[in-house]
Design an enzyme around this catalytic site. Structure first.
Site, PDB file in Angstrom:
ATOM      1  N   LYS A   1       0.841  -1.201   0.000  1.00 49.02           N
ATOM      2  CA  LYS A   1       0.000   0.000   0.000  1.00 49.02           C
ATOM      3  C   LYS A   1       0.879   1.257   0.000  1.00 49.02           C
ATOM      4  O   LYS A   1       0.696   2.164  -0.806  1.00 49.02           O
ATOM      5  CB  LYS A   1      -0.916  -0.009   1.236  1.00 49.02           C
ATOM      6  CG  LYS A   1      -1.883   1.148   1.278  1.00 49.02           C
ATOM      7  CD  LYS A   1      -2.695   1.153   2.541  1.00 49.02           C
ATOM      8  CE  LYS A   1      -1.895   1.741   3.683  1.00 49.02           C
ATOM      9  NZ  LYS A   1      -2.653   1.917   4.915  1.00 49.02           N
TER      10      LYS A   1
ATOM     11  N   ASP B   1      -6.532   1.236   0.902  1.00 46.28           N
ATOM     12  CA  ASP B   1      -6.541   1.404   2.361  1.00 46.28           C
ATOM     13  C   ASP B   1      -7.936   1.026   2.874  1.00 46.28           C
ATOM     14  O   ASP B   1      -8.773   0.533   2.114  1.00 46.28           O
ATOM     15  CB  ASP B   1      -6.118   2.831   2.761  1.00 46.28           C
ATOM     16  CG  ASP B   1      -7.220   3.855   2.502  1.00 46.28           C
ATOM     17  OD1 ASP B   1      -8.215   3.513   1.820  1.00 46.28           O
ATOM     18  OD2 ASP B   1      -7.093   4.991   2.983  1.00 46.28           O
TER      19      ASP B   1
END
Ligand code: SF4
Length: 258
Positions: free
Chosen positions: A129, A147
């Site tokens: 991420k 997220d």
């Protein structure tokens, strides 16, 4: 609306419509972590774990002046670094990550943050991420950032049934042109922070209502929904959804986004 009979093409079209509606709703979408270099963004992203971007942005100006290079983090005095980043929480672990990140960059990448996903994910404190955030925002390489907000929203929209972030990244990526990935991620995260909250989404004041199979998860009554909008553009968001902006209280406009 129901999505059980939706074809793959229909889903792609709906996804693109959602993308266009998000572009109109959030012209201010951007990376909310202040930075001026890949290293600063890497550091800010590490600090953002379990912490608001606003809090990170309060801490980083001093930090970036004190530690301008990877070598500065590599050789940092642990106690001093801990003190500087303490307000972001989990500061011992984060200090550890920052020092190790600095060391790895100096040892393996000549002190520079690499611009490839395969290299970034080998660095301490940098998961997939974070790597996508860095690629998209510091290197201009399109990246999807899955997220908690992103995951919740694409699930509510019925664009994927996957729960694994990497699978979500690939499925959603296939629905949109690659060049749109970075901004799409920002807009989805903006929508998650300002409109489609985890606990009480503002369905009755959401421009995506007609495209969203989860409409009704939160209040649909405009007067109730308008109170749930957040951020400086809360009244614009209400107006865009056909809701009287006067229904948005001042406290929603000045509210800190999560
Ligand atoms: S209609 Fe409700 S659930 Fe759907 S995107 Fe908008 S706020 Fe979220």
């Amino acid at each position: 609306m129901t999505i059980s009979s939706e074809t793959a093409l229909g889903r792609t079209r709906r996804a693109r419509r959602i993308g266009r509606a998000l572009t109109e709703a959030h012209p201010d979408a951007h990376c909310e972590l202040d930075h001026s270099s890949p290293l600063e963004l890497a550091v800010a992203t590490i600090l953002s774990a379990q912490c608001t971007d606003k809090k990170v942005n309060e801490v980083t100006p001093k930090l970036f002046v004190r530690y301008p290079s990877a070598a500065d983090y590599a050789g940092a005095d642990r106690t001093e670094l801990e003190e500087l980043i303490r307000p972001t929480g989990f500061y011992r672990n984060k200090t550890d990550s920052l020092i190790k990140l600095g060391q790895a960059l100096v040892e393996r990448y000549d002190g520079q943050v690499p611009g490839k996903l395969a290299d970034l994910v080998t660095l301490p404190g940098i998961g997939r991420k974070t790597a996508n955030v860095i690629l998209g925002n510091a290197f201009g390489v399109p990246g999807i950032t899955v997220d908690t907000h992103f995951q919740r929203l694409v699930g509510r929209w019925g664009l994927t049934t996957q729960t694994d972030p990497v699978k979500i990244e690939h499925e959603i990526g296939a629905l949109f042109p690659k060049r749109e990935w970075t901004m799409l991620s920002h807009r989805i995260i903006f929508h998650g922070r300002r409109v489609c909250h985890a606990r009480k989404p503002a369905c009755g004041a959401c421009t995506l209502a007609k495209l969203c199979p989860s409409y009704g998860t939160g209040p649909t009554e405009p007067a109730l929904a308008a109170k749930l909008l957040k951020g400086p553009r809360a009244r614009d968001l209400a107006a865009a959804a056909g809701v009287d902006p006067a229904l948005v209280p001042q406290q929603a406009v000045v509210a800190e986004v999560p």
